[in-house]
Motif scaffolding. Sequence first.
Motif, PDB file in Angstrom:
ATOM      1  N   LEU A 242       0.859  -1.188   0.000  1.00  0.00           N
ATOM      2  CA  LEU A 242       0.000   0.000   0.000  1.00  0.00           C
ATOM      3  C   LEU A 242       0.888   1.228   0.000  1.00  0.00           C
ATOM      4  N   ARG A 243       0.550   2.153  -0.876  1.00  0.00           N
ATOM      5  CA  ARG A 243       1.291   3.412  -0.825  1.00  0.00           C
ATOM      6  C   ARG A 243       0.746   4.244   0.327  1.00  0.00           C
ATOM      7  N   ARG A 244       1.582   5.149   0.814  1.00  0.00           N
ATOM      8  CA  ARG A 244       1.150   6.007   1.921  1.00  0.00           C
ATOM      9  C   ARG A 244      -0.102   6.793   1.547  1.00  0.00           C
ATOM     10  N   SER A 245      -0.147   7.218   0.278  1.00  0.00           N
ATOM     11  CA  SER A 245      -1.308   8.016  -0.132  1.00  0.00           C
ATOM     12  C   SER A 245      -2.579   7.173  -0.128  1.00  0.00           C
ATOM     13  N   GLN A 246      -2.429   5.855  -0.335  1.00  0.00           N
ATOM     14  CA  GLN A 246      -3.631   4.997  -0.272  1.00  0.00           C
ATOM     15  C   GLN A 246      -4.115   4.879   1.180  1.00  0.00           C
ATOM     16  N   ILE A 247      -3.158   4.776   2.095  1.00  0.00           N
ATOM     17  CA  ILE A 247      -3.532   4.732   3.516  1.00  0.00           C
ATOM     18  C   ILE A 247      -4.243   6.041   3.888  1.00  0.00           C
ATOM     19  N   TYR A 248      -3.700   7.132   3.382  1.00  0.00           N
ATOM     20  CA  TYR A 248      -4.277   8.451   3.642  1.00  0.00           C
ATOM     21  C   TYR A 248      -5.731   8.498   3.160  1.00  0.00           C
ATOM     22  N   GLU A 249      -5.974   7.978   1.962  1.00  0.00           N
ATOM     23  CA  GLU A 249      -7.331   8.009   1.399  1.00  0.00           C
ATOM     24  C   GLU A 249      -8.319   7.260   2.283  1.00  0.00           C
TER      25      GLU A 249
ATOM     26  N   GLN B 186      -5.244  19.111  -7.371  1.00  0.00           N
ATOM     27  CA  GLN B 186      -4.786  19.312  -5.982  1.00  0.00           C
ATOM     28  C   GLN B 186      -4.651  17.969  -5.269  1.00  0.00           C
ATOM     29  N   ASN B 187      -5.655  17.126  -5.506  1.00  0.00           N
ATOM     30  CA  ASN B 187      -5.656  15.813  -4.859  1.00  0.00           C
ATOM     31  C   ASN B 187      -4.477  14.951  -5.316  1.00  0.00           C
ATOM     32  N   LEU B 188      -4.243  14.970  -6.629  1.00  0.00           N
ATOM     33  CA  LEU B 188      -3.127  14.178  -7.168  1.00  0.00           C
ATOM     34  C   LEU B 188      -1.789  14.672  -6.636  1.00  0.00           C
ATOM     35  N   LEU B 189      -1.685  15.999  -6.549  1.00  0.00           N
ATOM     36  CA  LEU B 189      -0.437  16.589  -6.024  1.00  0.00           C
ATOM     37  C   LEU B 189      -0.203  16.152  -4.586  1.00  0.00           C
ATOM     38  N   LEU B 190      -1.294  16.192  -3.812  1.00  0.00           N
ATOM     39  CA  LEU B 190      -1.170  15.812  -2.400  1.00  0.00           C
ATOM     40  C   LEU B 190      -0.734  14.349  -2.289  1.00  0.00           C
ATOM     41  N   GLN B 191      -1.325  13.507  -3.120  1.00  0.00           N
ATOM     42  CA  GLN B 191      -0.948  12.083  -3.081  1.00  0.00           C
ATOM     43  C   GLN B 191       0.540  11.904  -3.396  1.00  0.00           C
ATOM     44  N   ARG B 192       1.000  12.618  -4.413  1.00  0.00           N
ATOM     45  CA  ARG B 192       2.423  12.524  -4.773  1.00  0.00           C
ATOM     46  C   ARG B 192       3.295  13.006  -3.627  1.00  0.00           C
ATOM     47  N   LYS B 193       2.862  14.109  -3.052  1.00  0.00           N
ATOM     48  CA  LYS B 193       3.660  14.693  -1.964  1.00  0.00           C
ATOM     49  C   LYS B 193       3.768  13.698  -0.797  1.00  0.00           C
ATOM     50  N   ILE B 194       2.642  13.057  -0.478  1.00  0.00           N
ATOM     51  CA  ILE B 194       2.657  12.074   0.623  1.00  0.00           C
ATOM     52  C   ILE B 194       3.602  10.913   0.284  1.00  0.00           C
ATOM     53  N   ASP B 195       3.537  10.440  -0.942  1.00  0.00           N
ATOM     54  CA  ASP B 195       4.344   9.271  -1.308  1.00  0.00           C
ATOM     55  C   ASP B 195       5.816   9.608  -1.512  1.00  0.00           C
ATOM     56  N   GLN B 196       6.092  10.784  -2.064  1.00  0.00           N
ATOM     57  CA  GLN B 196       7.478  11.092  -2.425  1.00  0.00           C
ATOM     58  C   GLN B 196       8.190  11.933  -1.369  1.00  0.00           C
ATOM     59  N   GLY B 197       7.416  12.585  -0.534  1.00  0.00           N
ATOM     60  CA  GLY B 197       7.989  13.276   0.617  1.00  0.00           C
ATOM     61  C   GLY B 197       8.668  14.598   0.322  1.00  0.00           C
ATOM     62  N   TRP B 198       8.462  15.203  -0.874  1.00  0.00           N
ATOM     63  CA  TRP B 198       9.104  16.512  -1.103  1.00  0.00           C
ATOM     64  C   TRP B 198       8.430  17.582  -0.263  1.00  0.00           C
ATOM     65  N   SER B 199       9.182  18.697  -0.071  1.00  0.00           N
ATOM     66  CA  SER B 199       8.637  19.656   0.882  1.00  0.00           C
ATOM     67  C   SER B 199       8.625  21.106   0.403  1.00  0.00           C
ATOM     68  N   THR B 200       9.337  21.407  -0.685  1.00  0.00           N
ATOM     69  CA  THR B 200       9.408  22.837  -1.041  1.00  0.00           C
ATOM     70  C   THR B 200       8.262  23.241  -1.978  1.00  0.00           C
ATOM     71  N   ARG B 201       7.986  24.527  -1.943  1.00  0.00           N
ATOM     72  CA  ARG B 201       6.969  25.107  -2.812  1.00  0.00           C
ATOM     73  C   ARG B 201       7.398  25.007  -4.289  1.00  0.00           C
ATOM     74  N   ALA B 202       8.695  25.225  -4.508  1.00  0.00           N
ATOM     75  CA  ALA B 202       9.201  25.162  -5.889  1.00  0.00           C
ATOM     76  C   ALA B 202       8.937  23.769  -6.475  1.00  0.00           C
ATOM     77  N   GLU B 203       9.147  22.736  -5.642  1.00  0.00           N
ATOM     78  CA  GLU B 203       8.927  21.370  -6.129  1.00  0.00           C
ATOM     79  C   GLU B 203       7.431  21.150  -6.417  1.00  0.00           C
ATOM     80  N   GLU B 204       6.588  21.745  -5.583  1.00  0.00           N
ATOM     81  CA  GLU B 204       5.144  21.597  -5.809  1.00  0.00           C
ATOM     82  C   GLU B 204       4.750  22.210  -7.152  1.00  0.00           C
TER      83      GLU B 204
END
Length: 419
Positions: free
Chosen positions: A324-331, A390-408
């Motif tokens: 399970l990906r972290r984003s799936q647990i989140y969902e 927005q939702n897809l971005l959040l899922q990626r962020k949860i799974d990949q763990g990036w943190s900067t605004r530039a990366e978003e």
Amino acid sequence: MKINLSQLAPRWRKIVRDIGQEADRQGVFAYLVGGIVRDLLLKRKDLDLDIVLETDAIEFARKFVQGRDIRLIPYSEFRTVSLEYPGGIRVDLVTARKEVYPRSGALPVVSPGTLQEDLFRRDFTINAMAIAINGDRLGELIDPYGGHRDLKGKRIRVLHDQSFVDDATRILRAIRFEQRFGFRIDSHTLKLLREAIVKNVVDNIKPARYFEEFSKILSKEPSPVKALTRLSQLGAMQFLGSKKRPDFRLLQKIEKGLPRLIKNKICQWQDRDLIFLMGLFAGLDSAGVERVTSRFQLSRRYRENLILGLQKRKIAGELNSSRLRRSQIYEVLKSLDIPSLVFIRLTVVPRIGKRIDQFLLHGRYVKLKIDGKDLQRLGVAPGKRLGEIQNLLLQRKIDQGWSTRAEEIRQARQLIGQE
Ligand code: ATP
């Protein structure tokens, strides 16, 4: 016997001294009473300051608060008054009263009385002692019903044989104090308590009132499970409306795991009773939850969490698959309230529990730094698609763990480009 009031915390000592001096000025007697006296004798901390006056407490308090920064909250029916000090300290002043119960479970008819009568209306001898706080009796223990002897003998004893019939909440209180202090309900009192249970005196009381006393077991006591076990042994759990014995293994898991989650600030002490209730009502279906909610007048938040708790099996199933990906647990978990999450966390197998921990400790805090306006600036029109991105971005962020605004922004561009 004289009691040394310097055991009280300094702030309280001053309050007691001020009220004692006011009683001297008004030429009346004032006494500490109830739990605080018991706890002083047991050298335990108590959180309530109750004072009985052999005069009208509201009149007394009106004069006392003049020129002081104290809020006064009077309850004229019982002639009691709460004093609210800055910083939230609350002191209850009570007019000494006697009580007569017109019938079992009814509210008592009250009239002004002496200190002795006021002590006689109380639940158990250990709670029916007073300490004078003014005049030349200052510090004197007043113990007409043998409370101190019972305290030393570790006994819970009622003051008269009608006690449980008058007020069935005392059944719960007897067990609560017995288990809290490691005392024993005295044998005659236990006989009366058993008779009261057999006679169903609980039915004479409004369910919501009885439940309020019951929930103190879940919210205040160091070990709710001990008290619940004792209640169950005595056949005193029927009022919950189920013939089935509660699942004590489940309750035990909650009791064992909860302190760590409270200490780590994942949930709050105030949620404890709700989480235990979810354990107690775990065997109900949604119709059962509706029944108890309306019978005990539980709040909407309680009802919602009890219903969420029923989804435990489904949620455990969804979190069970090996990859399970972290984003799936989140969902799966994002729409649950904290008490429901904690209840499920504490009562599922450890492997799934760890996944919920991950969400509780990290996943639920992940938020996007960019918002809808940023996405619009990147060319996404307001509407459904924007929410999806927005939702897809959040899922990626949860799974990949990036943190900067530039990366978003980079990731958002990538997603938009894929359209
Ligand atoms: P705790 O430590 O749990 O707060 P407490 O003894 O201070 O215990 P409260 O519920 O605050 O309990 O009640 C204060 C006092 O009022 C008790 O000590 C007891 O003397 C009296 N009392 C409370 N409930 C009842 C009751 N149902 N019947 C008779 N007396 C009661």
